[in-house]
Scaffold this active site. Structure first.
Site, mmCIF file in Angstrom:
data_model
loop_
_atom_site.group_PDB
_atom_site.id
_atom_site.type_symbol
_atom_site.label_atom_id
_atom_site.label_comp_id
_atom_site.label_asym_id
_atom_site.label_seq_id
_atom_site.Cartn_x
_atom_site.Cartn_y
_atom_site.Cartn_z
ATOM 1 N N CYS A 162 -37.724 39.272 -3.853
ATOM 2 C CA CYS A 162 -38.750 39.611 -2.929
ATOM 3 C C CYS A 162 -39.611 38.237 -3.097
ATOM 4 O O CYS A 162 -40.326 38.241 -2.177
ATOM 5 C CB CYS A 162 -39.348 40.805 -3.455
ATOM 6 N N CYS B 173 -44.334 42.456 -6.459
ATOM 7 C CA CYS B 173 -43.442 42.909 -7.386
ATOM 8 C C CYS B 173 -42.021 42.339 -6.973
ATOM 9 O O CYS B 173 -42.012 41.987 -5.800
ATOM 10 C CB CYS B 173 -43.236 44.522 -7.791
ATOM 11 N N HIS C 230 -40.988 44.661 5.117
ATOM 12 C CA HIS C 230 -40.792 43.683 3.829
ATOM 13 C C HIS C 230 -39.533 42.988 4.066
ATOM 14 O O HIS C 230 -38.316 43.516 3.384
ATOM 15 C CB HIS C 230 -41.036 44.426 2.732
#
EC number: 2.3.1.16
Length: 401
Positions: A95, A379, A348
């Site tokens: 991510c 995160c 996302h």
């Protein structure tokens, strides 16, 4: 001679984010073409920057295969029409891919090796579902290094609820609902659109269209809607689709420069990089990762959490953001936090999201000369967190009326 330099975020742009899957607007669009569009849009908006002076192009993707393979930084640079003399690389930190593109290029500028760099990320989660091309080492589970559930992000989010019982499902639902409302309010006020690059798209029937807005938004969301949603990661769980970021396709790109290049080309930077940090936590509860990375970044900057006037936190899950706010004693609905909403509404696209946070923070800095410092944090799968602290070049030291 190379000299230590300040690192500036000059500008950033992104594609509209699309819903992943056959019904999403980018199903018939290549991942690398999304990154190309973001790159071209950014270069066109910054004509004072000579393309042949870009020292490097770093582009992140989590699944580096198919239309996200082939050293994205280099292949996208060529496809976007940058001169052959401009090199490029690919980055992978799940991510935090685009965030790592920025910190890696920023560090290279900071030590005086680079003057100008492009940094971003792309994720086509429709073409490349998370983990689809990975083959995790069996030792992870066999030797009990990592719980099998640690590779399922929704399971890791449920575990934050287990660990912190005072962080209730109702708080999480409210946060998810407000994200949708805040994104719509930002759209209605024209705040998001200026940094979007329109993308030509083709539907299943071969008809062409133009993607100009983020596709996954649900502005009508109510608490009643959220209360009734299934909990896919656990029977009677607390994580739902309404409090999770949806699966998303999209690309982001930023232009970074050192102090010398800012002077040489008369650039107007939107932010200055103050510090950055990454940290590891137990993979089973990866959502708390930004807590230690933020503590590290604050320490490097010589700042306290109270010095941060704006927060752009990636809403992988509502509970994940709430756990960070709770740790630092910040209210769930603090107006400094995700003022224009976040990933629960916008999506996302894994490796692209870090630069979306920066784009939104930069746009808010321009409106808020009363704010000196901002934080972008997220995160990261397998138990990590990433944080970057930025300074507002428009800060005037006056308190907001």
């Amino acid at each position: 001679m190379a000299e230590i330099s300040d690192v500036f975020f000059v500008d950033g742009m992104r594609t509209p984010f699309g819903r992943a899957g056959e019904k999403g607007m980018y199903w018939n669009t290549r991942a690398d073409d999304l990154a190309v569009k973001a790159t071209i849009g950014l270069m066109e908006r910054n004509p004072a920057v000579p393309a042949d002076r870009i020292d490097d192009v770093a582009i992140a993707a989590t699944s580096q295969t198919g239309d996200q393979g082939l050293t994205l930084g280099r292949s996208v640079a060529i496809l976007a029409g940058l001169p052959n003399t401009v090199p490029g690389l690919a980055v992978e930190r799940m991510c935090a891919g685009a965030m790592t593109s920025v910190t890696t290029m920023g560090a290279s500028i900071g030590v005086g090796m680079y003057d100008l760099a492009l940094a971003g990320g792309v994720e086509h989660m429709g073409h490349h579902p998370i983990g689809s091309n990975a083959d995790p080492n069996p030792r992870f589970v066999a030797e009990k290094m990592v719980d099998p559930g640690a590779l399922n992000m929704g399971v890791t989010a449920e575990r934050i609820f287990d660990r912190f019982p005072h962080l209730t499902k109702e708080r999480s639902d409210r946060f998810g609902m407000l994200s949708q409302h805040k994104v719509q309010a930002a759209y209605d006020a024209g705040k998001i659109q200026p940094d979007l690059v329109p993308v030509a798209i083709k539907n299943a029937d071969g008809a062409w269209g133009l993607a100009t807005e983020d596709e996954g938004r649900r502005p009508q969301t109510t608490m009643e809607d959220l209360a009734g949603l299934k909990t896919p990661f656990r029977p009677h769980g607390r994580v739902t689709a309404g409090t999770s970021s949806p699966l998303t396709d999209g690309a982001t790109m930023s232009l970074l420069a050192g102090g010398g290049a800012v002077k040489e080309f008369g650039l107007q930077p939107k932010m200055r990089m103050v510090s950055f940090a990454f940290a590891g936590v137990q993979p089973e509860i990866m959502g708390i990762g930004p807590i230690p990375s933020t503590q590290k970044a604050l320490k490097k900057a010589g700042l306290q959490i109270s010095d941060i006037g704006l927060f752009e936190l990636n809403e992988a899950f509502a509970i994940q953001v709430i756990s960070l706010l709770d740790h630092f004693g910040i209210a769930d609905d603090d107006p400094r936090v995700n003022a224009w909403g976040g990933a629960i509404a916008l999506g996302h696209p894994l490796a692209a999201s870090g630069v979306r946070l920066m784009i939104q923070l930069a746009a808010q800095f321009a409106e808020r000369p009363d704010v000196r410092y901002g934080l972008t944090a997220m995160c990261v799968g397998l138990g990590q967190g990433g944080s970057v602290i930025w300074e507002n070049p428009f800060y005037d030291g006056k308190k907001k009326k």
